[in-house]
Design a protein around this motif. Structure first.
Motif, PDB file in Angstrom:
ATOM      1  N   LYS A   1      -7.473  -9.338  -0.460  1.00  0.00           N
ATOM      2  CA  LYS A   1      -6.723  -8.055  -0.670  1.00  0.00           C
ATOM      3  C   LYS A   1      -7.299  -6.614  -0.915  1.00  0.00           C
ATOM      4  O   LYS A   1      -6.799  -5.917  -0.325  1.00  0.00           O
ATOM      5  CB  LYS A   1      -6.001  -8.511  -2.300  1.00  0.00           C
ATOM      6  CG  LYS A   1      -4.977  -7.947  -2.761  1.00  0.00           C
ATOM      7  CD  LYS A   1      -3.879  -7.544  -2.160  1.00  0.00           C
ATOM      8  CE  LYS A   1      -2.625  -6.363  -2.668  1.00  0.00           C
ATOM      9  NZ  LYS A   1      -1.879  -6.624  -2.678  1.00  0.00           N
TER      10      LYS A   1
ATOM     11  N   GLU B   1       6.340  -2.779  -1.287  1.00  0.00           N
ATOM     12  CA  GLU B   1       7.491  -2.649  -1.638  1.00  0.00           C
ATOM     13  C   GLU B   1       8.688  -1.939  -0.493  1.00  0.00           C
ATOM     14  O   GLU B   1       8.294  -1.175   0.470  1.00  0.00           O
ATOM     15  CB  GLU B   1       7.127  -0.979  -2.675  1.00  0.00           C
ATOM     16  CG  GLU B   1       6.737  -2.272  -3.773  1.00  0.00           C
ATOM     17  CD  GLU B   1       5.695  -0.597  -4.860  1.00  0.00           C
ATOM     18  OE1 GLU B   1       6.966  -0.011  -5.277  1.00  0.00           O
ATOM     19  OE2 GLU B   1       5.142  -0.966  -5.300  1.00  0.00           O
TER      20      GLU B   1
ATOM     21  N   PHE C   1       7.198   7.465  -3.835  1.00  0.00           N
ATOM     22  CA  PHE C   1       5.613   7.772  -2.870  1.00  0.00           C
ATOM     23  C   PHE C   1       5.996   7.234  -0.946  1.00  0.00           C
ATOM     24  O   PHE C   1       5.380   7.277  -0.633  1.00  0.00           O
ATOM     25  CB  PHE C   1       4.655   6.618  -3.066  1.00  0.00           C
ATOM     26  CG  PHE C   1       4.357   4.741  -2.795  1.00  0.00           C
ATOM     27  CD1 PHE C   1       5.599   3.978  -3.886  1.00  0.00           C
ATOM     28  CD2 PHE C   1       4.435   4.295  -2.102  1.00  0.00           C
ATOM     29  CE1 PHE C   1       5.496   2.759  -3.321  1.00  0.00           C
ATOM     30  CE2 PHE C   1       4.254   3.545  -1.523  1.00  0.00           C
ATOM     31  CZ  PHE C   1       4.700   2.183  -1.718  1.00  0.00           C
ATOM     32  N   LYS C   2       7.424   6.197  -0.767  1.00  0.00           N
ATOM     33  CA  LYS C   2       7.394   5.807  -0.096  1.00  0.00           C
ATOM     34  C   LYS C   2       8.820   5.508  -0.047  1.00  0.00           C
ATOM     35  O   LYS C   2       9.993   4.996  -0.959  1.00  0.00           O
ATOM     36  CB  LYS C   2       7.086   4.656   0.657  1.00  0.00           C
ATOM     37  CG  LYS C   2       6.900   3.766   0.333  1.00  0.00           C
ATOM     38  CD  LYS C   2       6.416   2.370   0.685  1.00  0.00           C
ATOM     39  CE  LYS C   2       6.776   1.103   0.642  1.00  0.00           C
ATOM     40  NZ  LYS C   2       5.997   0.099   1.509  1.00  0.00           N
TER      41      LYS C   2
ATOM     42  N   PHE D   1       0.630  -9.632  -0.287  1.00  0.00           N
ATOM     43  CA  PHE D   1       0.632  -8.809   0.087  1.00  0.00           C
ATOM     44  C   PHE D   1       2.242  -8.507   1.136  1.00  0.00           C
ATOM     45  O   PHE D   1       1.690  -7.597   1.356  1.00  0.00           O
ATOM     46  CB  PHE D   1       0.047  -9.136   2.117  1.00  0.00           C
ATOM     47  CG  PHE D   1      -0.731 -10.228   1.679  1.00  0.00           C
ATOM     48  CD1 PHE D   1      -2.308  -9.379   1.324  1.00  0.00           C
ATOM     49  CD2 PHE D   1      -1.244 -11.331   1.789  1.00  0.00           C
ATOM     50  CE1 PHE D   1      -4.014 -10.022   1.160  1.00  0.00           C
ATOM     51  CE2 PHE D   1      -2.427 -12.308   2.031  1.00  0.00           C
ATOM     52  CZ  PHE D   1      -3.805 -11.613   1.497  1.00  0.00           C
ATOM     53  N   LEU D   2       2.921  -8.174  -0.178  1.00  0.00           N
ATOM     54  CA  LEU D   2       4.424  -7.857  -0.370  1.00  0.00           C
ATOM     55  C   LEU D   2       4.097  -5.843  -0.151  1.00  0.00           C
ATOM     56  O   LEU D   2       3.246  -5.474  -1.259  1.00  0.00           O
ATOM     57  CB  LEU D   2       5.103  -7.981  -0.810  1.00  0.00           C
ATOM     58  CG  LEU D   2       4.823  -8.001  -2.083  1.00  0.00           C
ATOM     59  CD1 LEU D   2       5.444  -6.714  -3.315  1.00  0.00           C
ATOM     60  CD2 LEU D   2       6.210  -9.237  -3.240  1.00  0.00           C
TER      61      LEU D   2
ATOM     62  N   ASN E   1       0.837   7.708  10.748  1.00  0.00           N
ATOM     63  CA  ASN E   1       0.692   8.463  10.529  1.00  0.00           C
ATOM     64  C   ASN E   1       0.199   9.486   9.810  1.00  0.00           C
ATOM     65  O   ASN E   1       0.742   8.869   8.272  1.00  0.00           O
ATOM     66  CB  ASN E   1       2.573   7.942   9.826  1.00  0.00           C
ATOM     67  CG  ASN E   1       3.109   6.958  10.850  1.00  0.00           C
ATOM     68  OD1 ASN E   1       3.148   7.503  12.245  1.00  0.00           O
ATOM     69  ND2 ASN E   1       4.262   6.426  10.446  1.00  0.00           N
TER      70      ASN E   1
END
Ligand code: UDX
Length: 455
Positions: free
Chosen positions: A227, A174, A345-346, A171-172, A274
């Motif tokens: 997942k 980035e 992307f973030k 579930f990490l 957000n």
């Protein structure tokens, strides 16, 4: 063993375990991308003897030098520590994995071209290449995100070798991958019907040194579904608030205040509310598509039909940012200069897979706008995919002479820009805040025309 169950039914039993006497487990991690490289380094940090295997020689070479081939805070330090301690090495040859007791599958499952489904070829290729290393007593552990039913098919495939298979989704996030791996908020074991105790003992030995966290021990299908369900829920939450942003835009309401207000309800929660240019990356977009493709195959497509809307709402946000830029520039928008702040992307990532930020830059460029794009870490990756774009190294260079500034990745460096200093660099002080992350009164006070998303 410190991993603690959430109920007695899943609590790790106190009885002596096979691996109690074994400190270090011999581990291989197949696939050394964003997931595998972090997992390998983290397993070495837990004291195990780890070999990471990847078919990409350049990646292996870089990792062997202690340099992550991508930007992930804290990973270089973890790699260096593992290599220096002799606990970690990398190889291109699967033979390097021959001595491992546990083989983690961490290869990618990208979206297939021309289909919503996942490309499973890397998973099957990895399992087939591992075959000579498999024997009774060895455990293969799937970490890749896969269509439900994959684990059962793989278990059957490796069955003749006598090795066991478990599914242990990752579930990490980035940008927080090291912390998420070493301090997970939960662990899920998808265990085989036969050999569950043996598989579980090996997994317990691998994770014995992690801090306490809930452990859910279940079957393959549930573990696989956990997942995709988690990622579908997160994507839905983001698209929900972005749908509210669309409505807010129509009536002049403020979606940020709306998110604050509904987020105070603990049943809803403020995180992942957000509004902005939407979600991207190597997981959320392709996972919700692969889930729909798999659900269709299983005859339950209607159950997740709403994910089509989640995807559509998400993609409309990029169009909205492009629309705002064009509206601001007027009908003669071609050739006018637009600064695009952000390509990843973030923030805290150099990943541009399915990045809304890069997409906005590419669309504007395609329409003939003079786009100048920047990002603290993602320029090389963006340039590889879209060499036609003009890139500059700093926000200041991007702002110089810009007629519109578009902020699409909320890096701290962009959030912290001094609006007064920035106003002096641009030709026209208009900012489109695609992440609703700027201090609106401060930017307005410095003379900027501020346009947010849904506010
Ligand atoms: C995600 C899941 O969070 C992680 O648990 C899973 O293992 C892999 O997929 P990641 O892709 O690293 O992780 O990024 P995440 O932090 O979830 O962000 C996904 C996207 O959603 C980003 O583009 C981000 O900008 C966007 N986002 C997130 C929003 O637009 N609004 C929010 O409120 C939160």
């Amino acid at each position: 063993m410190t991993v603690r169950g959430i109920s007695d039914a899943v609590r790790v039993p106190a009885r002596a375990r096979l691996w109690d006497s074994v400190d270090a487990v011999r581990i291989s991690v197949i696939g050394c991308g964003y997931l595998g490289a972090v997992h390998a380094a983290a397993m070495a940090a837990l004291g195990h003897d780890v070999v990471g295997v990847d078919v990409d020689a350049a990646k292996v070479e870089s990792l062997s030098r202690g340099e992550a081939p991508f930007f992930e805070p804290g990973l270089d330090e973890l790699l260096a520590a593992g290599l220096a301690a002799g606990k970690l090495r990398f190889a291109t040859d699967f033979a390097a994995a021959a001595a491992a007791q546990v083989h983690f599958l961490a290869v990618g499952t990208p979206q297939l071209k021309g289909s919503r489904g996942a490309d499973m070829s890397f998973v099957y290729a990895a399992v087939d290449a591992l075959a000579p290393c498999l024997r009774p007593g060895v455990l293969v552990v799937g970490k890749s995100t896969v269509p439900v039913g994959t684990a059962a098919a793989l278990a059957e495939r490796i069955g003749p070798t006598g090795a066991l298979l478990a599914w242990n989704p990752e579930f990490l996030r980035e940008g927080f991958a090291v912390k998420d791996t070493l301090e997970p908020d939960r662990i899920v074991y998808g265990l085989p019907g036969v050999g569950a105790d043996q598989a579980r003992e090996l997994l317990d030995a691998v994770y014995a040194k992690l801090p306490e966290c809930p452990l859910i021990a279940t079957d393959y299908a549930t573990a696989e579904l956990v997942k995709v369900a988690a990622n579908s829920f997160l994507a839905t939450k983001i698209s929900f608030i972005n749908a509210m942003a669309e409505v807010a835009e129509a009536v002049g309401a403020d979606v940020t205040q709306l998110a604050d207000a509904i987020g105070h309800d603990p049943r809803i929660g403020r995180r992942f509310l957000n509004a902005g240019v939407g979600f991207g990356g190597g997981c959320l977009p392709k996972d919700i598509r692969a889930f729909q493709a798999r659900a269709d195959e299983l005859g339950v497509g209607r159950a997740v039909e709403f994910l089509d809307q989640v995807d559509a709402i998400n993609l409309r946000r990029r169009e909205r940012v492009v629309e705002l830029v064009l509206e601001t520039l007027g009908p003669e928008y071609q050739g006018h200069r637009v600064a695009v702040l952000g390509l990843a992307f973030k923030p805290e990532s150099d990943d541009v897979r399915d990045s809304p930020a890069l997409d906005v830059a590419v669309r504007l460029h395609g329409l003939g706008v003079d786009v100048v794009a920047t990002d603290p870490h993602a320029i090389d990756n963006a340039r590889r995919l879209h060499p036609q774009l003009a890139f500059v190294a700093t926000a200041e260079e991007a702002l110089a002479g810009a007629e519109v500034v578009v902020l699409v990745t909320e890096w701290a460096a962009y959030r912290g820009l001094d609006p007064a200093a920035a106003a002096k660099l641009v030709a026209v002080p208009v900012v489109i805040d695609g992440r609703n992350c700027l201090d609106v009164p401060a930017w307005r006070a410095a003379g900027w025309r501020y346009l947010g998303m849904g506010r």
